[in-house]
Design an enzyme around this catalytic site. Structure first.
Site: not given
Length: 342
Positions: A93, A106, A113, A117, A120, A334
Site C-alpha cells: 500500500e 508515503c 515488516c 511494533c 502497527c 500512520c
C-alpha cells in the site's frame, strides 16, 4: 537463459554501464533513462533508439510495473490509498496526500515488516520480502499517472523498515533525486526508521540532505521494549547517541515520532521523561494520536490528552506538533498500512 534485469532499478550511471555492456555508447543509457521517467512502459516506445537495441532490450531487460488493484478516496481530505500488486503476487500500500505546500506520497519499502511494533498494522503478517528500488519508484509513477498530478515530496513511512532494506533504499533516493529521473530534491524526502543504529550513522554519511525521522514512541526502555521489540537490540540511549552523531555530521534537525497510546505512553510523567531525553537537542517532536488497528487492541488518546502532553514539551522549549492525520477514514494514516496478500 539469463535473468531479465529491471532498468527502473538502475541509477543513471548503472544504466550507462548496462548499455555499454551491450556494445552501445553510454549516451544510449541516458536516452533510456530519460524515456523511463517520461513514463514510457515499453522499449518499442523509445523512438530515438536503434531498432536492434530495442529488440535486444526486450530480450534482456524489463521495466518494473505495479498494477493498481484498488484506490480508496478519503471523503475528509482527498487522500488516496492505493493497493498495488507486485509481479510475484504480493501486494503493498502507498498513500497520496495533498498539502498546501504540494502533493506528497508515503511509499512502502518492504512487503510487510519484521520489526514487530505492536501498535502497527504493517507488521501483523511479518515480512514477505524487500522491495526493489524499481518497485519503490513505481509506486510514485503509478500514483502520478492515476491522479494526473505531480508529486514533489516523499515520505518513506509506508509498510516496512527502510533501513532494513538499505541498499535498495539508497538506489531509490539517488534515482528520484536525479534531474533526469523524477527530480525530487533531497530536502523534500523524509525517511523514517524505528532506530537501527548502524544505519543511522551510515545514512548521515550517505544522505546528509535527506530528512530523518526516528520512531521513538516511548520515553523509557521499559515502555519502548513493551511496544517495540527493536528496543531490545538498540535501546533509547544507543538510538539517541547515533542521532547525536547524525546531527553533528549533518547539522540537520531530527523529527522524533511519538505515537500516543492510551495507558501506555501518554502520561505527564512520560512527557517529562521525554523532555529529559530531548532537551537541548536539534529536534522536533511529532505527536501522533494512535490510529487504531482492530487486530491489536491498543486504544488512542483524547485530543485533550495529546494537547496536555504537547504543553509539557513546549514549556521545556521543545518544538512539538500534533500531527494532522490524513486518510484516517480509509485506514491510510500512520501505522495503518499493511501487507495484503489474500
Amino acid at each position: 537463459m539469463s535473468e531479465l534485469v529491471d532498468l527502473r532499478s538502475m541509477t543513471l550511471d548503472e544504466l550507462k554501464d548496462f548499455t555499454s555492456s551491450l556494445g552501445e555508447p553510454a549516451f544510449r543509457g541516458t536516452q533510456i533513462f530519460d524515456w523511463i521517467y517520461k513514463g514510457k512502459k515499453s522499449f518499442r516506445e523509445m523512438s530515438n533508439l536503434p531498432e536492434a537495441l530495442r529488440y535486444e532490450l526486450e530480450d534482456k531487460a524489463y521495466l518494473e510495473k505495479l498494477n493498481i488493484r484498488t484506490v480508496q478516496k478519503s471523503k475528509l481530505d482527498g487522500t488516496r490509498k492505493y493497493l498495488l500488486e507486485l509481479s510475484d503476487g504480493n501486494t503493498i500500500e502507498c498513500v497520496f496526500m495533498k498539502y498546501k505546500f504540494g502533493n506528497s506520497i508515503c511509499v512502502s519499502s518492504q512487503a510487510g515488516c519484521r520489526m514487530g511494533c505492536r501498535f502497527c498494522a504493517s507488521t501483523i503478517k511479518g515480512l514477505a520480502r524487500n522491495l526493489s528500488a524499481g518497485e519503490m519508484i513505481s509506486q510514485i509513477m503509478a500514483v502520478e499517472e492515476d491522479t494526473g498530478e505531480k508529486i514533489g515530496h516523499i515520505v518513506v513511512m509506508g509498510s516496512g523498515e527502510p533501513f532494513d532494506n538499505y541498499e535498495n533504499l539508497s538506489k531509490f533516493l539517488k534515482i528520484v533525486n536525479e534531474p533526469k529521473g523524477l527530480g525530487i530534491g533531497m530536502r523534500n524526502i523524509t525517511v523514517s526508521t524505528c532506530g537501527i543504529v548502524p544505519m543511522i550513522i551510515r545514512f548521515a554519511e550517505d544522505f546528509d540532505q535527506v530528512n530523518l525521522a526516528i520512531s521513538l514512541h516511548a520515553s523509557s526502555d521499559e515502555d519502548r521494549s513493551a511496544i517495540m521489540p527493536v528496543n531490545n537490540r538498540y535501546n533509547i540511549a544507543a538510538v539517541l547517541a547515533a542521532c547525536d552523531e547524525y546531527t553533528e555530521k549533518t547539522k540537520r534537525r531530527i523529527s522524533y515520532e511519538y505515537t500516543l497510546v492510551s495507558g501506555v505512553n501518554d502520561s505527564v510523567q512520560s512527557a517529562r521523561k521525554l523532555v529529559g531525553l530531548l532537551k537541548g537537542k536539534l529536534c522536533h517532536v511529532n505527536l501522533i494520536p494512535l490510529n487504531e488497528v482492530k487486530d491489536n487492541g491498543f486504544v488512542t488518546v483524547r485530543r485533550s490528552k495529546a494537547i496536555e502532553f504537547q504543553k509539557v514539551l513546549e514549556n521545556a522549549g521543545i518544538t512539538t506538533t500534533i500531527r494532522r492525520e490524513l486518510g484516517d477514514d480509509i485506514d491510510a494514516a500512520c501505522g495503518q498500512l499493511r501487507l495484503n496478500n489474500e
